[in-house]
Design a protein around this motif. Sequence first.
Motif, mmCIF file in Angstrom:
data_model
loop_
_atom_site.group_PDB
_atom_site.id
_atom_site.type_symbol
_atom_site.label_atom_id
_atom_site.label_comp_id
_atom_site.label_asym_id
_atom_site.label_seq_id
_atom_site.Cartn_x
_atom_site.Cartn_y
_atom_site.Cartn_z
ATOM 1 N N THR A 100 38.005 35.560 51.151
ATOM 2 C CA THR A 100 36.768 35.130 50.486
ATOM 3 C C THR A 100 37.011 34.758 49.023
ATOM 4 N N THR A 101 35.982 34.097 48.456
ATOM 5 C CA THR A 101 36.031 33.714 47.044
ATOM 6 C C THR A 101 35.038 34.580 46.283
ATOM 7 N N LEU A 102 35.452 34.992 45.084
ATOM 8 C CA LEU A 102 34.687 35.993 44.336
ATOM 9 C C LEU A 102 34.348 35.513 42.933
ATOM 10 N N GLY A 103 33.219 35.965 42.428
ATOM 11 C CA GLY A 103 32.925 35.859 41.001
ATOM 12 C C GLY A 103 33.298 37.175 40.361
ATOM 13 N N LEU A 104 34.117 37.112 39.319
ATOM 14 C CA LEU A 104 34.646 38.323 38.680
ATOM 15 C C LEU A 104 33.871 38.600 37.400
ATOM 16 N N GLY A 105 33.114 39.686 37.390
ATOM 17 C CA GLY A 105 32.221 39.996 36.281
ATOM 18 C C GLY A 105 32.947 40.546 35.064
ATOM 19 N N THR A 106 32.152 40.776 34.008
ATOM 20 C CA THR A 106 32.660 41.240 32.714
ATOM 21 C C THR A 106 32.040 42.593 32.366
ATOM 22 N N GLY A 107 32.814 43.420 31.650
ATOM 23 C CA GLY A 107 32.303 44.722 31.213
ATOM 24 C C GLY A 107 33.106 45.840 31.850
ATOM 25 N N SER A 108 32.788 47.063 31.428
ATOM 26 C CA SER A 108 33.616 48.190 31.850
ATOM 27 C C SER A 108 33.443 48.511 33.339
ATOM 28 N N THR A 109 32.257 48.284 33.910
ATOM 29 C CA THR A 109 32.061 48.583 35.333
ATOM 30 C C THR A 109 32.699 47.502 36.194
ATOM 31 N N ALA A 110 32.490 46.242 35.802
ATOM 32 C CA ALA A 110 33.132 45.143 36.542
ATOM 33 C C ALA A 110 34.656 45.283 36.481
ATOM 34 N N ALA A 111 35.165 45.795 35.355
ATOM 35 C CA ALA A 111 36.620 45.982 35.224
ATOM 36 C C ALA A 111 37.136 46.958 36.288
ATOM 37 N N CYS A 112 36.336 48.009 36.577
ATOM 38 C CA CYS A 112 36.747 48.964 37.622
ATOM 39 C C CYS A 112 36.804 48.276 38.976
ATOM 40 N N ALA A 113 35.867 47.352 39.218
ATOM 41 C CA ALA A 113 35.862 46.626 40.491
ATOM 42 C C ALA A 113 37.069 45.691 40.575
ATOM 43 N N ILE A 114 37.386 45.010 39.472
ATOM 44 C CA ILE A 114 38.554 44.114 39.470
ATOM 45 C C ILE A 114 39.815 44.920 39.780
ATOM 46 N N GLU A 115 39.919 46.091 39.168
ATOM 47 C CA GLU A 115 41.090 46.937 39.424
ATOM 48 C C GLU A 115 41.146 47.358 40.898
ATOM 49 N N ALA A 116 40.001 47.780 41.447
ATOM 50 C CA ALA A 116 39.992 48.247 42.849
ATOM 51 C C ALA A 116 40.326 47.104 43.807
ATOM 52 N N ILE A 117 39.846 45.904 43.502
ATOM 53 C CA ILE A 117 40.169 44.746 44.345
ATOM 54 C C ILE A 117 41.657 44.399 44.189
ATOM 55 N N GLY A 118 42.136 44.458 42.945
ATOM 56 C CA GLY A 118 43.561 44.196 42.697
ATOM 57 C C GLY A 118 44.449 45.141 43.495
ATOM 58 N N ARG A 119 44.046 46.402 43.568
ATOM 59 C CA ARG A 119 44.853 47.376 44.329
ATOM 60 C C ARG A 119 44.845 47.033 45.814
ATOM 61 N N ARG A 120 43.683 46.601 46.340
ATOM 62 C CA ARG A 120 43.622 46.211 47.763
ATOM 63 C C ARG A 120 44.520 44.980 48.007
ATOM 64 N N LEU A 121 44.517 44.068 47.059
ATOM 65 C CA LEU A 121 45.348 42.859 47.180
ATOM 66 C C LEU A 121 46.819 43.231 47.228
ATOM 67 N N GLN A 122 47.192 44.143 46.315
ATOM 68 C CA GLN A 122 48.613 44.482 46.225
ATOM 69 C C GLN A 122 49.089 45.296 47.421
ATOM 70 N N SER A 123 48.164 45.964 48.089
ATOM 71 C CA SER A 123 48.580 46.689 49.298
ATOM 72 C C SER A 123 48.680 45.746 50.492
ATOM 73 N N GLY A 124 48.305 44.474 50.292
ATOM 74 C CA GLY A 124 48.495 43.456 51.340
ATOM 75 C C GLY A 124 47.348 43.360 52.326
ATOM 76 N N GLU A 125 46.260 44.137 52.106
ATOM 77 C CA GLU A 125 45.170 44.125 53.095
ATOM 78 C C GLU A 125 44.153 43.034 52.823
ATOM 79 N N LEU A 126 44.291 42.318 51.687
ATOM 80 C CA LEU A 126 43.246 41.383 51.262
ATOM 81 C C LEU A 126 43.877 40.176 50.578
ATOM 82 N N ARG A 127 43.333 38.984 50.872
ATOM 83 C CA ARG A 127 43.643 37.796 50.061
ATOM 84 C C ARG A 127 42.310 37.252 49.581
#
Length: 230
Positions: A23-50
């Motif tokens: 899927t395609t995502l809009g990546l938000g700004t701020g401290s809470t959105a940053a936590c989401a970007i990190e959590a998505i990044g971790r899923r990406l790096q584990s290979g379960e998500l593109r």
Amino acid sequence: MDDQQAIKEAVGRYVAEMVEDGTTLGLGTGSTAACAIEAIGRRLQSGELRVEGVATSFAAERLARKWRIPLTSLDEVPELDLAFDGADEVDRDLNLIKGRGAAHTREKVVAAAAARFVVLVDSSKQVGALGSRMPLPVEVLPMAVAPVGRRLEKLGASVVLRQGINKDGPVVTDQGFWILDARFEPIVDAERLDRELNAIPGVLGHGLFVGMATDVLIGRSTDSIDHLRR
Ligand code: 5RP
């Protein structure tokens, strides 16, 4: 870790689990959105998500690069599957004030391009009426700052030009504009104010998001997240 940060991380993990492969995502700004970007990044790096993302600010772009989330733009991708972002206030109708981080204009463009716009907050952001805690940020063309300020005062606001921290003079946005913080205490009719602000020459964008959120995630504790839907 303080409780509020732990709640932001829990909300970030929750929205990361809502993201589907390809899927395609809009990546938000701020401290809470940053936590989401990190959590998505971790899923990406584990290979379960593109996924591919469109950033709402320089800050979001830098974080996406850090977590190796591929970036794209609204030139390439006309509609996003899901955008997520924080907010400064949320009312009962799921209308928002955004823009503490001065990114609200791009944030609104990205949210408007998304089939789903998921807002990430903790319970301290819930208000009875918008404008009761926070001023409304209005992004203005620098040469129009005086006439826009006067128009905002006529609408009932007290207005302050936002100043930089660790920089003398006004905050300059990612677009090179300035921010007027307009305190309404509170906003009586958000839909009407939205239309009035959109009609002022020199206003690039403002932080009222009316009727845009499809989902709001409210973190009450690390293991209690309310998922409200429009
Ligand atoms: C930036 C924003 C932010 O999303 C909003 O200020 C919430 O930030 P945080 O999650 O750090 O409280 O609108 O322009």
